[in-house]
Scaffold this active site. Structure first.
Site, PDB file in Angstrom:
ATOM      1  N   THR A 126      19.113  12.959   6.522  1.00  0.00           N
ATOM      2  CA  THR A 126      18.510  13.538   7.721  1.00  0.00           C
ATOM      3  C   THR A 126      19.575  14.028   8.707  1.00  0.00           C
ATOM      4  OG1 THR A 126      17.278  12.903   9.709  1.00  0.00           O
ATOM      5  CG2 THR A 126      18.386  11.138   8.576  1.00  0.00           C
ATOM      6  N   ASP A 127      19.175  14.950   9.566  1.00  0.00           N
ATOM      7  CA  ASP A 127      20.097  15.397  10.626  1.00  0.00           C
ATOM      8  C   ASP A 127      20.310  14.313  11.689  1.00  0.00           C
ATOM      9  OD1 ASP A 127      17.574  15.522  11.821  1.00  0.00           O
ATOM     10  OD2 ASP A 127      17.741  17.601  12.468  1.00  0.00           O
ATOM     11  N   GLU A 128      19.449  13.277  11.666  1.00  0.00           N
ATOM     12  CA  GLU A 128      19.556  12.246  12.706  1.00  0.00           C
ATOM     13  C   GLU A 128      20.834  11.426  12.582  1.00  0.00           C
ATOM     14  OE1 GLU A 128      15.994  10.063  13.502  1.00  0.00           O
ATOM     15  OE2 GLU A 128      14.721  11.780  13.081  1.00  0.00           O
ATOM     16  N   TYR A 154      16.660   3.468  12.368  1.00  0.00           N
ATOM     17  CA  TYR A 154      16.398   4.351  11.217  1.00  0.00           C
ATOM     18  C   TYR A 154      17.611   5.205  10.898  1.00  0.00           C
ATOM     19  CZ  TYR A 154      15.046   8.674   8.853  1.00  0.00           C
ATOM     20  OH  TYR A 154      15.015   9.757   8.010  1.00  0.00           O
ATOM     21  N   LYS A 158      20.199   5.359   7.653  1.00  0.00           N
ATOM     22  CA  LYS A 158      20.425   6.559   6.829  1.00  0.00           C
ATOM     23  C   LYS A 158      21.911   6.913   6.827  1.00  0.00           C
ATOM     24  CE  LYS A 158      17.811   8.905   4.950  1.00  0.00           C
ATOM     25  NZ  LYS A 158      17.197   8.849   3.586  1.00  0.00           N
TER      26      LYS A 158
HETATM   27  P1  NAD Z   1       7.728   8.926   3.565  1.00  0.00           P
HETATM   28  O1  NAD Z   1       7.761   7.695   4.372  1.00  0.00           O
HETATM   29  O2  NAD Z   1       6.548   9.817   3.633  1.00  0.00           O
HETATM   30  O3  NAD Z   1       7.961   8.582   2.026  1.00  0.00           O
HETATM   31  C1  NAD Z   1       8.860   7.598   1.594  1.00  0.00           C
HETATM   32  C2  NAD Z   1       8.480   7.174   0.178  1.00  0.00           C
HETATM   33  O4  NAD Z   1       9.454   6.213  -0.271  1.00  0.00           O
HETATM   34  C3  NAD Z   1       7.108   6.512   0.067  1.00  0.00           C
HETATM   35  O5  NAD Z   1       6.400   7.039  -1.032  1.00  0.00           O
HETATM   36  C4  NAD Z   1       7.438   5.046  -0.141  1.00  0.00           C
HETATM   37  O6  NAD Z   1       6.451   4.345  -0.893  1.00  0.00           O
HETATM   38  C5  NAD Z   1       8.753   5.127  -0.881  1.00  0.00           C
HETATM   39  N1  NAD Z   1       9.569   3.916  -0.741  1.00  0.00           N
HETATM   40  C6  NAD Z   1       9.887   3.272   0.422  1.00  0.00           C
HETATM   41  N2  NAD Z   1      10.637   2.180   0.142  1.00  0.00           N
HETATM   42  C7  NAD Z   1      10.797   2.147  -1.198  1.00  0.00           C
HETATM   43  C8  NAD Z   1      11.487   1.270  -2.081  1.00  0.00           C
HETATM   44  N3  NAD Z   1      12.160   0.207  -1.619  1.00  0.00           N
HETATM   45  N4  NAD Z   1      11.459   1.533  -3.410  1.00  0.00           N
HETATM   46  C9  NAD Z   1      10.784   2.617  -3.877  1.00  0.00           C
HETATM   47  N5  NAD Z   1      10.107   3.466  -3.096  1.00  0.00           N
HETATM   48  C10 NAD Z   1      10.116   3.240  -1.773  1.00  0.00           C
HETATM   49  O7  NAD Z   1       9.066   9.720   3.965  1.00  0.00           O
HETATM   50  P2  NAD Z   1       9.388  11.277   3.910  1.00  0.00           P
HETATM   51  O8  NAD Z   1       9.139  11.859   5.246  1.00  0.00           O
HETATM   52  O9  NAD Z   1       8.755  11.868   2.718  1.00  0.00           O
HETATM   53  O10 NAD Z   1      10.973  11.228   3.722  1.00  0.00           O
HETATM   54  C11 NAD Z   1      11.552  11.263   2.410  1.00  0.00           C
HETATM   55  C12 NAD Z   1      13.072  11.263   2.547  1.00  0.00           C
HETATM   56  O11 NAD Z   1      13.500  12.409   3.273  1.00  0.00           O
HETATM   57  C13 NAD Z   1      13.632  10.064   3.310  1.00  0.00           C
HETATM   58  O12 NAD Z   1      14.834   9.661   2.673  1.00  0.00           O
HETATM   59  C14 NAD Z   1      13.913  10.592   4.705  1.00  0.00           C
HETATM   60  O13 NAD Z   1      14.961   9.878   5.325  1.00  0.00           O
HETATM   61  C15 NAD Z   1      14.320  12.013   4.365  1.00  0.00           C
HETATM   62  N6  NAD Z   1      14.086  13.008   5.443  1.00  0.00           N
HETATM   63  C16 NAD Z   1      12.855  13.137   6.025  1.00  0.00           C
HETATM   64  C17 NAD Z   1      12.638  14.123   6.997  1.00  0.00           C
HETATM   65  C18 NAD Z   1      11.281  14.321   7.638  1.00  0.00           C
HETATM   66  O14 NAD Z   1      11.154  15.131   8.550  1.00  0.00           O
HETATM   67  N7  NAD Z   1      10.232  13.637   7.193  1.00  0.00           N
HETATM   68  C19 NAD Z   1      13.688  14.960   7.374  1.00  0.00           C
HETATM   69  C20 NAD Z   1      14.943  14.794   6.770  1.00  0.00           C
HETATM   70  C21 NAD Z   1      15.126  13.821   5.792  1.00  0.00           C
HETATM   71  O1  TDX Z   2       3.397   9.841  19.207  1.00  0.00           O
HETATM   72  C1  TDX Z   2       4.431  10.524  19.268  1.00  0.00           C
HETATM   73  N1  TDX Z   2       4.710  11.217  20.428  1.00  0.00           N
HETATM   74  C2  TDX Z   2       5.832  11.978  20.587  1.00  0.00           C
HETATM   75  O2  TDX Z   2       6.057  12.578  21.640  1.00  0.00           O
HETATM   76  C3  TDX Z   2       5.354  10.624  18.165  1.00  0.00           C
HETATM   77  C4  TDX Z   2       5.088   9.891  16.883  1.00  0.00           C
HETATM   78  C5  TDX Z   2       6.475  11.406  18.338  1.00  0.00           C
HETATM   79  N2  TDX Z   2       6.719  12.053  19.502  1.00  0.00           N
HETATM   80  C6  TDX Z   2       7.959  12.844  19.633  1.00  0.00           C
HETATM   81  C7  TDX Z   2       9.216  12.072  19.268  1.00  0.00           C
HETATM   82  C8  TDX Z   2      10.111  13.135  18.685  1.00  0.00           C
HETATM   83  O3  TDX Z   2      10.857  13.756  19.735  1.00  0.00           O
HETATM   84  O4  TDX Z   2       7.874  13.914  18.674  1.00  0.00           O
HETATM   85  C9  TDX Z   2       9.164  14.153  18.072  1.00  0.00           C
HETATM   86  C10 TDX Z   2       9.037  13.998  16.566  1.00  0.00           C
HETATM   87  O5  TDX Z   2       8.794  12.633  16.300  1.00  0.00           O
HETATM   88  P1  TDX Z   2       8.574  12.090  14.796  1.00  0.00           P
HETATM   89  O6  TDX Z   2       7.502  12.879  14.143  1.00  0.00           O
HETATM   90  O7  TDX Z   2       8.455  10.609  14.852  1.00  0.00           O
HETATM   91  O8  TDX Z   2       9.948  12.560  14.091  1.00  0.00           O
HETATM   92  P2  TDX Z   2      11.475  12.227  14.419  1.00  0.00           P
HETATM   93  O9  TDX Z   2      11.618  10.975  15.171  1.00  0.00           O
HETATM   94  O10 TDX Z   2      12.085  13.476  15.011  1.00  0.00           O
HETATM   95  O11 TDX Z   2      12.039  11.988  12.919  1.00  0.00           O
HETATM   96  C11 TDX Z   2      11.599  12.833  11.831  1.00  0.00           C
HETATM   97  O12 TDX Z   2      12.554  13.809  11.529  1.00  0.00           O
HETATM   98  C12 TDX Z   2      13.739  13.402  10.902  1.00  0.00           C
HETATM   99  C13 TDX Z   2      11.290  11.997  10.583  1.00  0.00           C
HETATM  100  O13 TDX Z   2      10.357  10.984  10.917  1.00  0.00           O
HETATM  101  C14 TDX Z   2      12.533  11.409   9.987  1.00  0.00           C
HETATM  102  O14 TDX Z   2      12.226  10.727   8.762  1.00  0.00           O
HETATM  103  C15 TDX Z   2      13.493  12.505   9.708  1.00  0.00           C
HETATM  104  O15 TDX Z   2      14.697  11.965   9.239  1.00  0.00           O
END
Ligand code: NAD
Ligand code: TDX
Length: 340
Positions: A126-128, A154, A158
């Site tokens: 992630t960019d975080e 988190y 990562k």
């Molecule tokens: P998500 O929470 O929707 O999915 C995570 C999946 O991993 C789930 O299916 C869960 O069951 C599985 N999992 C969790 N712990 C596990 C374990 N110990 N063993 C096996 N499986 C396990 O998350 P997502 O949003 O799909 O994110 C997927 C990946 O992408 C993550 O690594 C996250 O850090 C990265 N990522 C997400 C975002 C975003 O915006 N959502 C952005 C950048 C990177």
């Molecule tokens: O209820 C809310 N109200 C609100 O204002 C929630 C859940 C979020 N927010 C704000 C917080 C953030 O500034 O919205 C923005 C986005 O929040 P999230 O959807 O929780 O995402 P973020 O914290 O930015 O992280 C996401 O992007 C990077 C993913 O959850 C991560 O897995 C990924 O790595």
């Protein structure tokens, strides 16, 4: 070519399976997922019988199982993680366990099964990990050489997993490649993340909880663009390289909320200002020049507001999916987070 996909039953993983089966028929996918609260077999109901798809229920912390699975594949795309910042503030432990120790377990399992380092390991991150950017200098963006400065449990877990992954490249010569992507949106996202949470709340007639002053900025990328970028890194990337993935699509949360309200025909009165997230990162923005110039990837599905409109429509059209998800265990977490 057979891929081991970890976390394929979550949001990005299930969309990855669909994109690969649709657009890359030469690949087979073996999805290992522990089915935690965010892993949902329903996310893959339409492809579960596909001849190029197989599911194994398992935890990435299980070294014996991971070692067995590594023997059966040519490359690994590692997406399994604890992924939600707010949950990591409530309880960081599972984040360190799955994200750091889980990644190390996979790397050791791969190393045992592949002593000649012929198999690629893509660590999806992630960019975080780079921390946050100020609001007042729009030219500043994260890139591959930005130092790590994670701020939440988190993002620090990562960052820890990124460092472990890169150490296995430097120490053992493994073909590890890391991607750092900005915020994803699209279908099948767990309704704890801001877009599906706000859309489904509005359908239910509930207000949307906007944190703090609503000025925090995120760079939104459609999940299929992210997954195409991961495939590009798999096919054209290099061992030991990091690639930043972003949509060049910065919006602050208030702008995002207004767009969602407008698409759904709802008014400003549906916004509920709530206490800010602890340590809330101000701004994320990605400079994806390396991926564009070296590997030829560009987003094609993230055009705003059309891609947001299509995503909102998906949640409107798939009410039974998110109603199932929002029931049960999710409710307890929701009550703890928002007190209702
Ligand atoms: P998500 O929470 O929707 O999915 C995570 C999946 O991993 C789930 O299916 C869960 O069951 C599985 N999992 C969790 N712990 C596990 C374990 N110990 N063993 C096996 N499986 C396990 O998350 P997502 O949003 O799909 O994110 C997927 C990946 O992408 C993550 O690594 C996250 O850090 C990265 N990522 C997400 C975002 C975003 O915006 N959502 C952005 C950048 C990177
Ligand atoms: O209820 C809310 N109200 C609100 O204002 C929630 C859940 C979020 N927010 C704000 C917080 C953030 O500034 O919205 C923005 C986005 O929040 P999230 O959807 O929780 O995402 P973020 O914290 O930015 O992280 C996401 O992007 C990077 C993913 O959850 C991560 O897995 C990924 O790595």
């Amino acid at each position: 070519m057979k891929l081991l996909l970890t976390g394929g039953s979550g949001f990005i993983g299930s969309n990855f399976v669909r994109v690969v089966l649709r657009d890359h028929p030469e690949y087979e996918i073996l999805n290992v997922d522990a089915l935690t609260y965010s892993g949902n077999p329903e996310n893959l109901a339409d492809v579960e019988d596909h001849p190029n798809y197989e599911f194994v229920h398992g935890n990435i912390l299980d070294m014996e199982l991971m070692s067995e699975l590594m023997q059966r594949v040519d490359a690994v795309v590692h997406m399994a993680a604890e992924s939600h910042v707010d949950r990591s503030i409530i309880d960081a432990r599972p984040f360190v366990e799955t994200n750091v120790l889980g990644t190390q377990t996979l790397l050791d399992a791969l190393r045992k099964s592949d002593p000649d380092n012929t198999k690629t390991f893509i660590h999806v991150s992630t960019d975080e990990v780079f921390g946050d950017l100020p609001l007042d200098d729009k030219d500043l963006k994260f890139h591959e050489d930005t130092p790590f400065a994670p701020s939440s449990p988190y993002s620090s877990s990562k960052a820890g997993s990124d460092l472990v992954a890169m150490a296995y490249h430097h120490t053992f010569g493994m073909d590890v490649r890391i991607t750092n992507c900005s915020n994803n949106f699209g279908a099948y996202q767990f309704p704890e993340k801001v877009i599906p949470l706000f859309v489904t709340n509005l359908i239910e007639g509930k207000k949307v909880p906007l944190y703090g002053d609503g000025q925090n900025v995120r760079d939104w990328l459609h999940v299929e663009d992210h997954n195409e970028a991961v495939m590009t890194v798999l096919e054209k990337g290099k061992a030991g390289e990091r690639y930043c993935i972003g949509g060049n699509n910065e919006r602050n949360n208030l702008e995002l909320t207004h767009s969602i309200l407008e698409i759904m025909g709802k008014g400003e009165e549906m916004i509920e200002r709530v206490t800010d997230r602890l340590g809330h990162d101000r701004r994320y923005a990605i400079d994806a020049t390396k991926l564009k110039t070296q590997l030829g990837w560009e987003p094609t599905r993230s055009a705003w507001p059309q891609a947001l409109e299509a995503t909102v429509k998906w949640y409107v059209d798939n009410e039974s999916w998110w109603r199932n998800v929002k029931s049960g265990a999710y409710r307890e977490y929701y009550a703890k987070q928002y007190g209702g």
